[in-house]
Design a protein around this motif. Structure first.
Motif: not given
Length: 382
Positions: A183-186, A191, A193, A223
């Motif tokens: 994932e990134k930018c949670r 965001w 996934r 991540d």
């Protein structure tokens, strides 16, 4: 026995090492495959002993990217037979000397190099006919459901990776514990996934490990989530996994209903693993049934005895009804032992089933191997 695959994104800082140590302490793997170590061989050698592993194989990072490593303990017979900047290919031997392949794989992260990843995977697949499982971060997806977030994955990349898997008849292991591994930018609108980490195996490998499981585990540092491949071999104890279907089960009213319900609730996976699961369920069901079966006969005999000395018409009629039920139960018991004895030539036998019980016991003794003669002509008894 189990193996861990993790894109650790660098082992040069204490946080990453601490997270890796926590994963190893929690899951206690026999084999660990690491990607993006961003480390040289000397660093991996130091970490190997620090993390409690006896052996390692590492490929150095290039500049500020790359690096793969495989660590394993002495209780695993593991031999590295091939390696490159994106993979480590090893032969592993079971406790019963069955040889199979385990490949840790890291797909090129650049989209422009995805075809290189597919060609590399094909090249590794062609090197051996041993039962094979490949696990790692493929940096690729098979369907649109493997991603959640902005910008759909290009269909051409989906089709290319899927075709590569199909060409070599690889079967994907179901992922348990979560749907995504990266994932990134949670917490932000962008965001994203994705399921990038996975495992594939050949049919011959599935035959060795039909009960295998692939689990995803949460890691606070990265991540990328580590995935755990658990091996459950049927080779260690053939008797434990031996399954016999009993015809007498079909006479039970709730048998079909319970088995069908259990089958529907199983996770969609490789057919062989589902077959093993349903066989295990029926085996446990059968044990409970047989215990209840003997209890039913005991209670039915008591019920018949209550009406045995009765003279009036109503209670006499009840006596014959209960006696008929007892006869049916005894017949069912006879059929149970008849099947186990494989003695179908006797149509009507003693209802106490002593003959069939003795015959089944005799078959077990007859099938036992007490000695073997080896190629030198020597008789071996142990």
């Amino acid at each position: 026995m189990n193996a861990i695959s993790w894109n650790c994104r660098g082992l040069g800082n204490s946080r990453a090492v601490r997270a890796l140590r926590d994963v190893i302490k929690s899951l206690r793997p026999n084999i660990v495959f690491l990607m993006e170590t961003l480390s040289k061989t000397e660093r991996i050698k130091h970490l190997c002993s620090k993390l409690g592993f006896d052996n390692y194989w590492a490929v150095d990072c290039v500049g500020r990217s790359g690096g793969v490593a495989m660590l394993w303990k002495n209780n695993v017979k593991c031999n590295v037979v091939g390696f490159g900047s994106n993979y480590i290919d090893a032969q592993v031997m079971n406790a019963n000397d069955v040889l199979w392949r385990l490949t840790g794989f890291y797909g090129f992260p650049e989209r422009t190099r995805r075809r290189e990843s597919w060609e590399l995977l094909k090249s590794i697949a062609n090197r051996s006919v041993l039962p094979w499982v490949v696990v790692g971060d493929f940096n690729d997806m098979i369907s649109m459901n493997d991603k959640k977030g902005t910008h759909a994955h290009p269909p051409a990349l989906l089709d290319g990776f899927k075709q590569t898997i199909e060409d070599y008849r690889l079967i994907e292991l179901d992922l348990m514990g979560g749907k995504y591994t990266w994932e990134k930018c949670r917490g932000k609108p962008e965001w994203v996934r994705e399921r990038l980490d996975r495992a594939f195996a050949t049919t011959s490998w599935w035959s060795l490990f039909p009960l295998c499981k692939l689990n995803v585990h949460h890691c606070v540092h990265s991540d990328h989530e580590p995935i755990q491949l658990e091996f459950y071999s049927t080779e260690h104890s053939r008797k434990k996994f031996r399954f016999r279907f009993e015809n007498i089960w079909l006479k039970e009213e709730n048998f079909h209903e319970e088995v069908s319900a259990h089958w529907r609730n199983l996770n969609p996976s490789h057919f062989l693993s589902k077959l093993v699961e349903i066989s295990s369920f029926m085996e446990k069901w059968g044990k409970r049934f047989f215990n209840k079966f003997r209890e039913k006969i005991r209670k039915q005999k008591e019920l018949v005895a209550l009406f045995e000395d009765c003279a009036d018409a109503t209670r006499t009629s009840r006596y014959f009804e209960e006696k008929k039920i007892l006869e049916d139960l005894l017949l069912s018991e006879e059929l149970y032992w008849q099947q186990r004895a494989k003695s179908f030539w006797l149509q009507d036998g003693d209802s106490n089933s002593k003959f069939f019980h003795a015959y089944a016991t005799g078959r077990r003794k007859k099938n036992q191997i007490d000695k073997l003669k080896n190629e030198n002509g020597e008789v071996v008894t142990k």
